[in-house]
Design a protein around this motif. Sequence first.
Motif, PDB file in Angstrom:
ATOM      1  N   ASN A 186      28.230  27.231  61.125  1.00 58.83           N
ATOM      2  CA  ASN A 186      27.431  28.155  60.171  1.00 58.83           C
ATOM      3  C   ASN A 186      26.450  29.022  61.056  1.00 58.83           C
TER       4      ASN A 186
ATOM      5  N   ASP B 175      24.305  31.386  60.851  1.00 59.99           N
ATOM      6  CA  ASP B 175      23.169  31.228  60.147  1.00 59.99           C
ATOM      7  C   ASP B 175      22.146  30.226  60.516  1.00 59.99           C
TER       8      ASP B 175
ATOM      9  N   ARG C   3      20.846  29.982  63.654  1.00 60.25           N
ATOM     10  CA  ARG C   3      19.910  30.629  63.840  1.00 60.25           C
ATOM     11  C   ARG C   3      19.140  29.732  63.570  1.00 60.25           C
ATOM     12  N   SER C   4      18.651  29.441  62.876  1.00 61.21           N
ATOM     13  CA  SER C   4      17.439  29.032  62.356  1.00 61.21           C
ATOM     14  C   SER C   4      17.092  27.481  63.683  1.00 61.21           C
TER      15      SER C   4
ATOM     16  N   VAL D 246      13.121  33.306  60.427  1.00 60.82           N
ATOM     17  CA  VAL D 246      14.414  33.811  60.026  1.00 60.82           C
ATOM     18  C   VAL D 246      14.327  34.128  58.796  1.00 60.82           C
TER      19      VAL D 246
ATOM     20  N   LYS E 148      13.465  32.751  55.339  1.00 62.04           N
ATOM     21  CA  LYS E 148      13.707  31.693  54.258  1.00 62.04           C
ATOM     22  C   LYS E 148      12.357  31.179  54.269  1.00 62.04           C
TER      23      LYS E 148
ATOM     24  N   GLN F 216      18.687  23.849  55.658  1.00 64.11           N
ATOM     25  CA  GLN F 216      20.057  23.907  56.662  1.00 64.11           C
ATOM     26  C   GLN F 216      20.469  23.186  57.722  1.00 64.11           C
TER      27      GLN F 216
ATOM     28  N   LEU G 215      25.871  32.493  69.432  1.00 61.63           N
ATOM     29  CA  LEU G 215      24.344  33.288  68.449  1.00 61.63           C
ATOM     30  C   LEU G 215      24.965  34.322  69.345  1.00 61.63           C
TER      31      LEU G 215
END
Length: 315
Positions: free
Chosen positions: A32, A34, A37-38, A55, A57, A65, A102
């Motif tokens: 994933n 996303d 990236r986290s 990010v 969140k 995550q 990424l």
Amino acid sequence: MLRKTICSYDMMQESETLDIVEVRDPANRTLNLDALRSFVAICETGSFRRAAARVHKSPSAVSLQIGKLEELLGARLLDRDARHVALTGQGETLLGQARRLLGLNDETLALFRRSPLAGRLCLSAPHDLGVTLVPSLLRRLAEVHPGVHVDVRLGTSEAVQKGITDGSVNLALFNDVGKSTIRTQDLFSEPLKWLVLNGGGAVQKDPLPLAVAEAGCAWRDAALNALQTAGRTYRVAYSSDTSMGQAAALRADLAVAALPLSLADHDLVEAPSHYDLPQLPLTHIRVADDGSELARAFVALITADMRPRPGVAAE
């Protein structure tokens, strides 16, 4: 009727078997982006809270995550406690891969969404931010505005601010304490603390041996002002242009230092209260610009990435 029931049962069994194969077959597993990236944001900020703000969140969502990412990879990626986050060996391996994945994703998107902004931007920052915060910001700028070329200058916080006032730089990132003397935006803040070697003896010495940055550093000024106000005798035992150099002196038990609490770890800890060291202020990471289009675009990008969501506190 019986034949239809048997067929339906066979199809259901086949579907369940396929579900199991998809879970167990490594060829069908997909990372994933996303979550990656986290993960990279945590590595670059050293904090779940600051990563969550970057990010957009909540910290609990980011934690979830990372848990799913660790479950997928079958490896522990981060060692964490109430204050600190550190990469494991497996985490270090993933960090390089995550950045490449990424980067390819963002490069692909940029092929279809080119920014009209182009030109040269001069960015100034202290040495510490130059090796911690600036690389991720430059990477983010390249993703969104690939036509912008950035020149980076490193110096003391005092020199960085002077670059904005004399017009020699377009953008300044710097550490500061108290109120700023120039127009800025605050990115985040954290407490300065007296850090010492865990179990070390430097803090017991009189005069107090200090590890400081060069003149013009906001943390140095805060430390010296606090000691002078409290009437505490001290001597500058070690100096370095980076906090990592100061931390080296602490680990050798040669000195104590006023540093952000985020730099504390198992070896470097806050000085026990019975040593009665004076209170230190918050340190602020601030950004200032010259009002140019490129600089304002970069500031907008920085503040958008670091702006906390409702319920997410920046450290």
